[in-house]
Enzyme design. Structure first.
Site, PDB file in Angstrom:
ATOM      1  CD  GLU A   1      70.529   1.296  39.433  1.00  0.00           C
ATOM      2  OE1 GLU A   1      70.110   0.500  40.285  1.00  0.00           O
ATOM      3  OE2 GLU A   1      71.379   0.999  38.580  1.00  0.00           O
TER       4      GLU A   1
ATOM      5  CG  HIS B   1      73.751   5.903  40.657  1.00  0.00           C
ATOM      6  ND1 HIS B   1      74.966   5.333  40.995  1.00  0.00           N
ATOM      7  CD2 HIS B   1      73.468   5.455  39.415  1.00  0.00           C
ATOM      8  CE1 HIS B   1      75.370   4.568  39.997  1.00  0.00           C
ATOM      9  NE2 HIS B   1      74.485   4.631  39.021  1.00  0.00           N
TER      10      HIS B   1
ATOM     11  CG  HIS C   1      77.883   6.345  35.903  1.00  0.00           C
ATOM     12  ND1 HIS C   1      77.291   6.038  34.689  1.00  0.00           N
ATOM     13  CD2 HIS C   1      77.132   5.737  36.852  1.00  0.00           C
ATOM     14  CE1 HIS C   1      76.217   5.283  34.895  1.00  0.00           C
ATOM     15  NE2 HIS C   1      76.081   5.096  36.203  1.00  0.00           N
TER      16      HIS C   1
ATOM     17  CD  GLU D   1      87.006  19.807  50.133  1.00  0.00           C
ATOM     18  OE1 GLU D   1      87.923  19.559  49.314  1.00  0.00           O
ATOM     19  OE2 GLU D   1      85.918  20.263  49.801  1.00  0.00           O
TER      20      GLU D   1
ATOM     21  CG  HIS E   1      77.595   1.107  38.091  1.00  0.00           C
ATOM     22  ND1 HIS E   1      76.505   0.295  37.986  1.00  0.00           N
ATOM     23  CD2 HIS E   1      77.128   2.357  37.838  1.00  0.00           C
ATOM     24  CE1 HIS E   1      75.432   1.002  37.659  1.00  0.00           C
ATOM     25  NE2 HIS E   1      75.785   2.258  37.567  1.00  0.00           N
TER      26      HIS E   1
HETATM   27  P1  13P Z   1      68.414   4.866  34.690  1.00  0.00           P
HETATM   28  O1  13P Z   1      68.460   5.472  33.307  1.00  0.00           O
HETATM   29  O2  13P Z   1      67.377   3.788  34.800  1.00  0.00           O
HETATM   30  O3  13P Z   1      68.275   5.936  35.757  1.00  0.00           O
HETATM   31  O4  13P Z   1      69.797   4.135  34.932  1.00  0.00           O
HETATM   32  C1  13P Z   1      71.007   4.815  34.849  1.00  0.00           C
HETATM   33  C2  13P Z   1      72.071   4.214  35.674  1.00  0.00           C
HETATM   34  O5  13P Z   1      73.036   4.881  35.992  1.00  0.00           O
HETATM   35  C3  13P Z   1      71.938   2.809  36.122  1.00  0.00           C
HETATM   36  O6  13P Z   1      72.822   2.503  37.145  1.00  0.00           O
HETATM   37 ZN    ZN Z   2      74.614   3.872  37.080  1.00  0.00          ZN
END
Ligand code: 13P
Ligand code: ZN
Length: 282
Positions: free
Chosen positions: A118, A141, A143, A171, A212
């Site tokens: 990413e 980033h 999840h 908050e 995602h």
């Molecule tokens: P990477 O292992 O390439 O960082 O990817 C993980 C991920 O969350 C892809 O969206």
């Molecule tokens: Zn991801």
């Protein structure tokens, strides 16, 4: 120059702590998630082992706006649970090359790794956030479970998401007064998702990747992590409300949101300040 090693720097320590926190929250299973941390020349050049180019990796878009800029970045395919024990393999320090089409690896990735898949989304986000705020340093980033779940049960629009998240706790509107940006579902690791994310980052510091995860940006690890934590906590409260039957008898009203903004001297996104109540028949 001191003989201090980069692995002992506060930047690597922060990266270890934050990736560990993301893992223990359950937001970064397996190799899920990635973090990039912009560092300055002064910060990097204090260390004895950051001045040689070890390898060069291609960048598949024009990142020349960031030429010469340093980033400490998690590696692609690497597990956040392992970063704390082996940061020199799981993360790397890179400098964007002059033409913006590759990055020089200066430290880390010592078993052959390379920056996250990413990285385009990170770099494009850094570019647009830096236009807004020259203190911008971190892109994260991950999840987060409850926020991802909401992307299946709610319409994918920014007003709906932002208002619900704002109303889950006092908050929220204070921490993300601009609301939450939302893009359509897109293939991860592409320039396309990077461009869509970075476009949203002109107006938001957090962008939902439906089904995602989330992209967050900020001026420090703590700020960026705190932003995502606050959003995910709101999503957890929403999930819990739904699990308790889903019916709200009372709520943080639109007037309450405006009062919160006044109290903290903030200007929330005016498009999201009024709208549907969470209490039925109101
Ligand atoms: P990477 O292992 O390439 O960082 O990817 C993980 C991920 O969350 C892809 O969206
Ligand atoms: Zn991801």
């Amino acid at each position: 120059m001191s003989q201090q090693k980069f692995i002992d720097s506060p930047y690597v320590e922060e990266m270890c702590k934050i990736t560990h926190g993301l893992y223990t929250h359950g937001w970064d299973e397996r190799n899920g998630g990635n973090v990039s941390y912009r560092l300055t020349k002064e910060e990097v050049s204090q260390y004895a082992d950051t001045n040689k180019v070890l390898r060069n990796v291609p960048i598949d878009f024009d990142a020349s706006e960031l030429a010469g800029v340093y980033f400490l970045v998690t590696g692609t395919g690497r597990y956040f649970k392992n970063v704390i024990d082996n940061p020199e393999a799981e993360t790397g320090l890179v400098q964007i090359a002059a033409d913006g089409h590759s990055a020089d690896i200066l430290w880390g990735y010592n078993d052959g790794a390379q920056p996250t898949s990413e990285f385009p989304s990170h770099l494009m986000t850094h570019i647009n956030r830096l236009h807004k705020d020259s203190n911008q340093r971190v892109v994260m980033h991950c999840h987060p479970t409850n926020l991802i779940a909401m992307s299946f049960t709610l319409p994918l629009d920014e007003k709906t998401f932002s208002r619900i998240l704002w109303k889950m706790q006092a908050e929220s509107v204070v921490v993300f007064p601009e609301g939450l940006g939302v893009i359509p579902y897109m293939t991860p690791g592409t320039n396309d998702i990077g461009e869509a994310t970075a476009e949203k980052m002109k107006d938001f510091r957090a962008v939902l990747w439906p089904h995602h995860g989330v992209f967050g940006a900020g001026d420090s690890m703590d700020e960026t992590y705190g932003l995502i934590e606050t959003i995910e906590k709101a999503a957890l409260i929403y999930t819990t409300i739904r699990a308790q039957g889903g019916q709200c008898l009372q709520e943080i009203t639109d007037d309450d949101l405006a009062d919160l903004a006044n109290r903290f001297g903030l200007t929330p996104n005016p498009d999201f300040l009024t709208g549907k109540s969470l209490v039925e028949n109101k």
